[in-house]
Enzyme design. Sequence first.
Site, mmCIF file in Angstrom:
data_model
loop_
_atom_site.group_PDB
_atom_site.id
_atom_site.type_symbol
_atom_site.label_atom_id
_atom_site.label_comp_id
_atom_site.label_asym_id
_atom_site.label_seq_id
_atom_site.Cartn_x
_atom_site.Cartn_y
_atom_site.Cartn_z
ATOM 1 C CB SER A 64 -0.962 -0.054 1.183
ATOM 2 O OG SER A 64 -1.912 0.959 1.101
ATOM 3 C CG ASP A 278 -3.041 -0.569 -1.988
ATOM 4 O OD1 ASP A 278 -3.184 0.593 -1.563
ATOM 5 O OD2 ASP A 278 -3.448 -1.566 -1.353
ATOM 6 C CG ASP A 280 -6.377 0.580 -0.221
ATOM 7 O OD1 ASP A 280 -5.609 1.556 -0.071
ATOM 8 O OD2 ASP A 280 -6.279 -0.469 0.452
ATOM 9 C CD GLU A 370 -9.376 3.496 8.745
ATOM 10 O OE1 GLU A 370 -9.112 3.211 9.919
ATOM 11 O OE2 GLU A 370 -8.700 3.100 7.782
ATOM 12 C CB ALA A 371 -9.410 10.922 9.259
ATOM 13 N NE ARG A 497 -5.780 3.113 17.672
ATOM 14 C CZ ARG A 497 -5.047 2.819 16.605
ATOM 15 N NH1 ARG A 497 -4.340 3.745 15.973
ATOM 16 N NH2 ARG A 497 -4.991 1.585 16.159
ATOM 17 N N PRO A 498 -2.459 2.322 21.523
ATOM 18 C CG PRO A 498 -2.656 0.092 22.190
ATOM 19 C CD PRO A 498 -3.347 1.419 22.271
ATOM 20 C CB SER A 499 1.423 1.520 17.035
ATOM 21 O OG SER A 499 1.747 0.721 15.937
ATOM 22 N NE ARG A 506 -0.138 4.463 15.039
ATOM 23 C CZ ARG A 506 0.996 4.639 14.372
ATOM 24 N NH1 ARG A 506 1.532 5.846 14.288
ATOM 25 N NH2 ARG A 506 1.602 3.615 13.792
#
Length: 541
Positions: A64, A278, A280, A370-371, A497-499, A506
């Site tokens: 990606s 890719d 998307d 998603e943003a 939040r954990p990656s 993050r």
Amino acid sequence: MDSEALKKYSALHPKPAGLTLQYGTAGFRTKAEQLDHIMFRMGLLAVLRSKAVVSTIGIMVTASHNPEEDNGVKLVDPLGEMLHPSWEEYATQLANAEEGELQRIITEICQKAAVNHHKDASVFIGRDTRPSSEKLSQSVIDGISVLGGQYHDYGLVTTPQLHYMVCCRNTQGQYGKATLEGYYEKLSKAFTELIKQSPSSGESQRHLKIDCANGIGALKLSEMESYFPEEVLIHVYNDGTKEKLNHLCGADFVKVHQKPPRGLDMKPNERCCSFDGDADRIVYYYKDATGHFHLIDGDKIATLISIFLKELLAKVGQTLKMAVVQTAYANGSSTRYLEETLKVPVHCVKTGVKHLHHKAQEFDVGVYFEANGHGTVLFSKAAETKIRQLAKEEKDDEKREAAKVLENMIDLINQTVGDAVSDMLVIEAILALKGLTVQQWDAIYTDLPNRLLKVQVADRRVIDTTDAERRAVTPPGLQEKIDALVKNYKLSRAFVRPSGTEDVVRIYAEADTQENADALAHEVSLAVYHLAGGKGAPPQP
């Protein structure tokens, strides 16, 4: 299963000593030279999955938006959706097995997942334009062949095209023809029908500049160009002939750095967009007359689509339930606009496309983005049937016309997964039909200033979250500290939040001004550093 053949072929694709990888939201991703054994083994797994569900399975070789040196692989389930979570476990086990354990682990998977060896296996393969992709997809073919699976190699395709092909095949052509021509024809026919209705149809040409991240998107857009109606003029930049994939360009670069990609010359108020490597994901942007850069991200794309669909649903007069699904990263202004002004229900889920997709399936019309620009719209079977019926049989002219527009939207949207090409055509059609400029679209609401940061920690697992990742449960005291910090700023919120892939945490913060968003993000990052085992020097403002 021929254990001698398995041994022989497996030895040709040896696992590097000490390497362990995890199958995550994006499948496996790492440096290309570490992936040969993974590709071979995912070929094996695809055959097992195909026999278990008695359907064709897809394998996409891509990383990606990662740098060109990386590569990766993800499996596609029968209806074009992502691999079932229980099989993500099997993928991880198979990937990390030592040579001698392969046979045993395959047997275990077959028992646990009730794999029927008498069924035929069928796998569709696609790959992106990375230098390493062709050789790696050959390793996938080795894995499929060893277990006697059939395969069709589509070669160079966008990720969403492969998802589309798999869905077409497993719906016996109901979703469309499982060929590239089938994909181009279905999308362009729906798009052309929509554009015909636009108020300025035929007069002005619609120009759009597209940054293709030096990836597969450029190749596929040029194949598709002959299918477009002549009033649409697309100008492709970063087409991969000169520069490296994703280098200083692409949707991820533009979103993260909030600036235009290299290699695209922007004039004031021109509509521009970027695909990722890719194809998307998609984001739009423009420069205003003062030269100021404006990003239009996934939240604003979801809002535009929601406004349009809501108007149409009201016109057809059906009681179809529509909702928007977001993650905690969605800008607070978008959530407020959707809920308060547009009066559309908004649901927040954990980060990761599979969570958004799953939630969106609960509604007649589920819009999710998603943003970062990855998203699509899902229509329930019942809603689709109803809309197609109204487009055919409704006596009232206005209702029937609205139903026809909805029917074309259903055909234009790739419901299997976020698709930059399809999303771009959806957006272009809506802007044309509503007679909106890119500035008017941008002005629907104003984003709250925000800041994303990350803090390195010794072990990301010390942070556990709840409420769709908006609140931290552990370590003790962290959430209370964040709550106290948030109280100091207007219109503010923050979460950590954990990656999913590395030992970093993050941090996201938003507030009434950029200065306050930056200050809040920094204060929260210090709290994480001190309470969650930060590594290295403390974060600097």
